[in-house]
Design an enzyme around this catalytic site. Structure first.
Site, PDB file in Angstrom:
ATOM      1  N   TYR A 115       0.829  -1.209   0.000  1.00 30.34           N
ATOM      2  CA  TYR A 115       0.000   0.000   0.000  1.00 30.34           C
ATOM      3  C   TYR A 115       0.865   1.261   0.000  1.00 30.34           C
ATOM      4  CZ  TYR A 115      -4.344  -2.571   0.744  1.00 30.34           C
ATOM      5  OH  TYR A 115      -5.429  -3.382   0.589  1.00 30.34           O
ATOM      6  N   GLU A 158      -8.226  -7.269   5.386  1.00 23.11           N
ATOM      7  CA  GLU A 158      -7.418  -8.345   4.821  1.00 23.11           C
ATOM      8  C   GLU A 158      -6.677  -9.111   5.912  1.00 23.11           C
ATOM      9  OE1 GLU A 158      -5.189  -6.127   1.929  1.00 23.11           O
ATOM     10  OE2 GLU A 158      -7.048  -5.565   0.899  1.00 23.11           O
ATOM     11  N   ARG A 225      -3.931 -15.424 -12.378  1.00 23.78           N
ATOM     12  CA  ARG A 225      -5.301 -15.230 -12.828  1.00 23.78           C
ATOM     13  C   ARG A 225      -6.247 -15.907 -11.842  1.00 23.78           C
ATOM     14  NH1 ARG A 225      -2.374 -12.727 -15.502  1.00 23.78           N
ATOM     15  NH2 ARG A 225      -2.315 -12.468 -17.780  1.00 23.78           N
ATOM     16  N   SER A 228     -12.943 -19.447 -10.960  1.00 29.12           N
ATOM     17  CA  SER A 228     -13.961 -19.919 -10.020  1.00 29.12           C
ATOM     18  C   SER A 228     -13.825 -21.419  -9.802  1.00 29.12           C
ATOM     19  CB  SER A 228     -15.360 -19.615 -10.559  1.00 29.12           C
ATOM     20  OG  SER A 228     -15.590 -18.225 -10.626  1.00 29.12           O
ATOM     21  N   GLY A 294     -19.334 -17.573 -17.200  1.00 27.91           N
ATOM     22  CA  GLY A 294     -19.884 -17.119 -15.923  1.00 27.91           C
ATOM     23  C   GLY A 294     -20.720 -18.172 -15.225  1.00 27.91           C
ATOM     24  N   THR A 296     -19.604 -20.912 -14.196  1.00 25.08           N
ATOM     25  CA  THR A 296     -18.764 -21.739 -13.316  1.00 25.08           C
ATOM     26  C   THR A 296     -19.045 -21.547 -11.824  1.00 25.08           C
ATOM     27  OG1 THR A 296     -16.949 -20.148 -13.652  1.00 25.08           O
ATOM     28  CG2 THR A 296     -16.927 -22.154 -14.984  1.00 25.08           C
TER      29      THR A 296
END
Length: 429
Positions: A115, A158, A225, A228, A294, A296
């Protein structure tokens, strides 16, 4: 392990108190100017950051999206979007925006120190594009406050996700072994994954979540990458379904996986993440709306519902191209047909390309239907009080949302997963 369902469905995002009044007014006054120049600020920001830290482009950021400019606009615009939500007196909470980003960061192993890097180069880019005469000390301080307001909230969120997964921040990378490869269509291959022999089993996950996959390319870059998880959880194995991106430029990672990954090979993966998940404890009806690949995450949800003999009413609305080359079509139809008849569950499919032979040939279940042309939801009878899950590209989702609202769906019950880098730019996502 994966994070708890409750934490995802009700993210504990501790949004800080409002900005100081002076900063809030400055941000409100300068927001139109910053928003107007986001597309100029973004490439300057990334150019500066990658020049100073080339390892980020090589090993963390998606080079394909960077080449097309999509991810550049997305990250810079997320700060402007957050500022808009922050200074709007009656605007929606930025919690949903931050939850989506936070899960993506955890999937990539992002840590607090990064960050600082983004802050340095983003603020410098804003000054470079708009000029030091515009970004005075007071203006810079106000936007600096916006950035760190967003960053501190994300960092805390996080850290919570890492803690729930029982890992130190950033320690999300694991090794998986391919035990099966299935050619689902001419452009989609599925890979079933397990832990290598002697390792701990792959972490459990929630229906709808994704993992990141890392591959080392010929030039030495490690590209990541997200894919799903397209099967039910609970078996110690994962399945991802990868569509080969044949555009210009072609997908680096998807092409590599299709070309080189086979049974017995090992693959770098990360722990499951993602906030578009099925609430397995709920009993309300479900409407699952998807286009193309989509399907998946929706298939993962359906497989789970079938595995636990759920009696929830499930309506599947799915659009694809050519019926003969639609990935997971037989599995989708079989899974819906396996749900209890008395639940009222059904599937309606649309094919914008060649319908060819009847995709329902040999099936007599009246709950299954297929149509030529584009998806039409407006006249659909949707179950009252249904939770609606949508997944696909931005154009499809915008059209589907409009049709769903016209059909009586409740906007507050819509849950969206956009397969593109600017998912937080979709209103209400």
């Amino acid at each position: 392990m994966s994070v708890a369902t409750a934490s995802i469905l009700h993210p504990q995002l501790d949004i800080e108190e409002r900005l100081e009044p002076a900063h809030e007014q400055i941000v409100r006054d300068t927001l139109p100017l910053v928003g107007e120049h986001v597309e100029e600020i973004a490439p300057v920001f990334y150019g500066r950051m990658f020049a100073a830290h080339p390892e980020l482009l090589r090993d963390t950021f998606n080079r394909g999206n960077q080449a097309q400019g999509a991810q550049q606009k997305a990250l810079a615009a997320s700060v402007a979007t957050y500022a808009t939500l922050l200074v709007a007196p009656d605007g929606p909470s930025p919690a949903a925006l931050l939850s989506r980003i936070g899960h993506k960061h955890v999937s990539l192993g992002i840590t607090e120190d990064q960050y600082e890097i983004v802050h340095e180069h983003l603020m410098a880019a804003i000054v470079e594009v708009l000029g030091a005469d515009v970004i005075t000390g007071d203006v810079a301080a106000a936007w600096d406050a916006v950035y760190w307001h967003m960053a501190r909230t994300l960092i805390a969120f996080e850290h919570g996700l890492y803690a729930e997964a029982q890992v130190t921040p950033g320690d999300v990378f694991r090794t998986a072994r391919v035990i099966r490869r299935i050619e689902e269509s001419s452009s989609v291959a599925s890979f079933e994954l397990v832990a290598p022999e002697g390792d701990e089993p792959l972490a459990d996950f929630l229906p709808g979540q994704y993992i990141s996959v890392g591959v080392r390319l010929a030039d030495g870059a490690r590209q990541l990458r997200q894919y799903s998880l397209s099967d039910a959880p609970g078996r110690g194995r994962w399945r991802i379904s990868v569509r080969r991106e044949d555009g210009d430029p072609a997908g680096e990672v998807s092409s590599h996986l299709h070309r080189t990954l086979h049974e017995g090979d090992e693959l770098q993966v990360t722990l499951p993440a993602g906030d578009l998940v099925l609430d397995a404890q709920a009993t309300s009806p479900l409407v699952l709306v998807a286009a193309g690949i989509g399907i998946t995450p929706m298939l993962g949800m359906l497989r789970h519902l079938a595995a636990v003999d759920s009696e929830r009413e499930v309506v599947v609305l799915h659009a694809d191209g050519d019926a003969a080359d639609a990935a997971h079509l037989p599995e989708l139809l079989d899974t819906v047909a396996s749900l209890p008849e008395h639940s009222g569950s059904r599937a309606r499919l649309w094919f914008s390309g060649e319908l060819g032979e009847d995709p329902l040939a040999g099936r007599t279940d009246p709950r299954l239907s297929a149509h030529a042309g584009r998806m039409t939801i407006t006249d659909e009878h949707l179950p009252e009080g249904a939770e609606v899950y949508l997944c696909g590209g931005s154009g499809f989702l915008r059209g589907a949302r409009e049709q769903l609202l016209a059909a009586g769906a409740e906007e507050e019950r819509m849950h969206v997963e956009l397969f593109s880098p600017n998912d937080w730019l979709l209103p209400g996502a």
